[in-house]
Design an enzyme around this catalytic site. Structure first.
Site, PDB file in Angstrom:
ATOM      1  CB  ALA A   1      -1.006  -0.031   1.263  1.00 16.07           C
TER       2      ALA A   1
ATOM      3  CB  SER B   1      -1.996  -2.706  -2.030  1.00 16.12           C
ATOM      4  OG  SER B   1      -1.637  -2.078  -3.055  1.00 16.12           O
ATOM      5  CB  CYS B   2      -1.874  -6.317   2.235  1.00 13.26           C
ATOM      6  SG  CYS B   2      -0.486  -7.331   1.651  1.00 13.26           S
ATOM      7  CE  LYS B   3       2.645  -4.778   8.109  1.00 12.23           C
ATOM      8  NZ  LYS B   3       2.919  -4.940   9.505  1.00 12.23           N
TER       9      LYS B   3
END
Length: 708
Positions: free
Chosen positions: A164, A629-631
């Site tokens: 992200a 996205s993720c982290k």
């Protein structure tokens, strides 16, 4: 136990000539490929290739952006330095702008210098480096995730995966960008926002007035000097030149921007007549800055302000020049009559007493006496017009500079915004180039590009709890700012790799995507003409981990709800634009899907991942760019993209339902995303615990043995 039906497990899988073309090498590198075969419903074998690639854009675009930002801030310093002597208040604002820009230039030069030290072959920023100060502008773990389904016509499905876009270096103690910008919204609201075009126009007007005023004054003086000579022809020539320059001067001043700026100055003076000035607030102080040497005061005590005053000011210049023309015509007529008079008696009969003096031998000297007051009036009118216009245009240039710098908040906020924009930009350019390359033979898609623009659909799996709230706030601003980006397709000089790399230019960020000459020549003329292809970004977020469970039970999910609602509306607007402008593209009208998406977004169901699935389907239906996205794009993202790939195989290629779970586990245990975990943290285990996975939606849980 079932063995994963992987046919090929090479880190650098064989790539056919098309996939190794110079175009794709400009956007993809370091491919990892896995090949599978799965059973279809009719018991045929489905040959599937999964490919994950890094991209040189991870570093090349951030470096280009940093160079542009350095140049932009350098130009801004120059433009405010070039403004004439300013009142103390405006000089204070100028100082604020220069200080802000110098700080940003210093930071960005240092960051760029550090990025230049990174080897040219490097295309990857690992998740363990996401907090590195010198890598703020570089997207974390950016990859293209591609799936090829082999058949009579091979089909490719693309998803761009990256961490992200968030500023992990500055961290999230005080929240993310959205929250930080809201804190400083009062500064932005107090500053009049002028577009880049308006600021450029203001600078043009300042230059134009600086050039035309001395020309008008010089010709007026020359007219007075010539009026002492007995040369009517030369006098007429000078008068014609003066008239031409005066008309040009009036044409320059007939500018709505000047009128609106003068009104804004007056309004701000009134609004702030009882407030004291604090630098960097973008407001005018109690002593109105318009009161400068040689300029007429527009002060806070002028409670009555006539909006038509500026029209009268520039019109007075034209009227005064007309008076001079009329006087010269009258004097020349009198001289002609004087030359035809043969006796004093005729003169006595033809001319009244007041005019007889002009027929003496010193008649030319009296011309100067007649013209002098009119020339003085012309100069006064020009001086007044220039004074007011200079105040107005100085205001526009300064307010434009302030709104683009100090009004955005402290330099740390501006830097954060640029950094997360850079991360999002690299990802969306990568996605657009792959989408373009895959659609070069699709006339409907090419028509869609220049008619409606391209959709960029971001899927986020961040929770709305703890630090990830700040990450999502950063991502929201990053995605929203991408609507400033536009693409343009150009013809490359050669097919060499360096000539096919995308380049970034302009303050509104135009990305030039070169195509080899032979391919460019096959494009429709509308695209060859170089129209700007707009980006329409939308962001959908559904938190799926244990922290989201806490947010839904004890915290706040309003940020996620707002984002999904706003993005649903924007996505609907894009689909409507596609329907209205390209009605014949019936197959791309996702009417039913949009209705389903709206219902899912409005429902209060927890961890409603159906929102993500339907948004992805709408995106593919309208030829959009898919990004997930993720982290850090390592674990939750892996679950999402493998699920999406298997869902596509089931829905588009009749993957047997009984083999769906097998295929899903196979891709997660042996596929490219496991290689992604390995390259990021040196381990072949997804970073989940068994307890955490109990809170995940079932389809987002990896197989036993693949996590820990």
């Amino acid at each position: 136990p079932f063995q994963c039906p992987t046919l090929c497990d090479s880190i650098h899988g064989s790539i056919d000539d098309k996939e190794n073309s110079p175009m794709l090498r400009a956007v993809l590198c370091a491919q990892v490929s896995k090949v599978y075969r799965f059973k279809t419903e009719d018991q045929r074998w489905l040959l599937v290739r999964e490919q994950m690639s890094e991209t040189p854009l991870s570093f090349s675009l951030p470096k280009q952006l940093l160079s542009l930002l350095i140049q932009e801030h350098t130009n801004r310093i120059q433009e405010v330095k070039e403004l004439s002597d300013l009142s103390p208040h405006w000089d204070g604002l100028r100082h604020d702008v220069i200080t802000h820009c110098n700080h940003m230039i210093g930071c960005y030069q240092e960051t760029l210098a550090e990025l230049e030290k990174v080897p040219a072959t490097s295309c990857f920023k690992s998740s363990t480096s996401k907090s590195d100060r010198h890598l703020q502008f570089v997207p974390t773990n950016l990859h293209s995730q591609r799936m090829e389904v082999t058949g009579p016509d091979s089909v490719w499905y693309d998803v761009i995966t990256f961490g992200a876009p968030a500023d992990h270096h500055q961290a999230f103690k005080h929240g993310g960008l959205k929250k930080l910008l809201n804190k400083h919204s009062n500064l932005r609201e107090s500053c009049v926002s002028y577009s880049q075009e308006e600021s450029s126009r203001a600078k043009e007007l300042l230059v134009g007035m600086a050039q035309l005023q001395p020309l008008v004054f010089g010709l007026a003086e020359e007219l007075l000097a010539i009026s002492q000579e007995q040369n009517a022809t030369r006098l007429q020539q000078v008068l014609d030149s003066l008239t031409e320059q005066a008309e040009q001067f009036v044409h320059v001043l007939k500018e709505e921007l000047v009128k609106s700026a003068l009104l804004e100055i007056h309004n701000q003076c009134i609004a702030n007549s009882n407030t004291s000035h604090v630098h960097s607030n973008g407001l005018l102080c109690e002593n109105c800055p318009a009161n400068q040497e040689g300029q007429q005061e527009v002060g806070p005590h002028d409670t009555e302000y006539d909006e038509e005053e500026w029209d009268r000011v520039w019109a007075n210049v034209g009227k005064s020049i007309n008076c001079i023309i009329a006087m010269v015509d009258r004097l020349q007529e009198q001289e002609q009559h004087h030359q035809t008079v043969t006796s004093p008696e005729q003169a006595f009969l033809l001319f009244p007493p007041a005019s007889r003096s002009s027929m003496s031998s010193s008649s030319w000297c009296s011309w100067q006496e007649h013209l002098l007051p009119l020339v003085v009036t012309l100069r006064d009118c020009v001086r007044e017009a220039v004074g007011k216009a200079r105040v107005a245009m100085t205001f526009v240039v300064l307010q434009g500079a302030v709104s683009g710098t100090v009004a955005q908040g402290p330099p740390q906020i501006a830097q954060r915004r640029h950094a997360v924009f850079s991360q999002g930009l690299s990802a969306v350019v990568c996605g657009f180039m792959l989408k373009l390359y895959g659609g070069l033979e699709d006339p409907d898609f090419l028509r869609q590009l220049h008619t409606v623009g391209v959709l960029a659909q971001f899927e986020s799996l961040l929770s709305t709890y703890g630090d990830e709230v700040g990450m999502l706030e950063d991502m929201e601003v990053s995605v929203a700012d991408l609507n400033r980006v536009a693409f343009i397709i150009t013809e490359a000089k050669t097919e060499q790799l360096e000539d096919l790399l995308p380049t970034l230019s302009g303050t509104c960020f135009i990305v030039e995507v070169p195509l080899p000459p032979e391919i460019f020549s096959s494009l429709p003329q509308e695209l060859k003409d170089g129209p700007l292809i707009r980006v329409d970004p939308v962001l959908f977020n559904i938190g799926i981990n244990q922290h989201q469970s806490l947010a839904e039970r004890f915290g706040d999910s309003s940020l996620q709800e707002r984002l999904n609602q706003q993005s649903c509306e924007r996505l609907r607007a894009y689909c409507n634009a596609l329907r209205d402008r390209l009605p014949d593209m019936g197959k791309t009208q996702p009417v039913d899907l949009m209705s389903s998406l709206e219902r899912s977004v409005e429902s209060k169901k927890r961890k409603n991942v159906e929102v993500l699935w339907i948004a992805a389907m709408v995106c593919r239906k309208v030829n959009g760019v898919r990004l997930t996205s993720c982290k850090s794009a390592k674990d939750r993202t892996a679950m999402s993209v493998t699920l999406e790939q298997c869902a596509l195989l089931r829905e588009q290629h009749t993957l047997s339902q009984q083999h769906f779970s097998t295929a899903l586990d196979c891709m997660r245990r042996e596929g490219c995303r496991m290689e992604n975990v390995q390259k990021n943290i040196g381990s072949r285990k997804f970073a989940f615990s068994g307890v955490q996975l109990l809170t995940f939606p079932k389809l987002y849980r990896p197989p036993d043995g693949s996590y820990g």
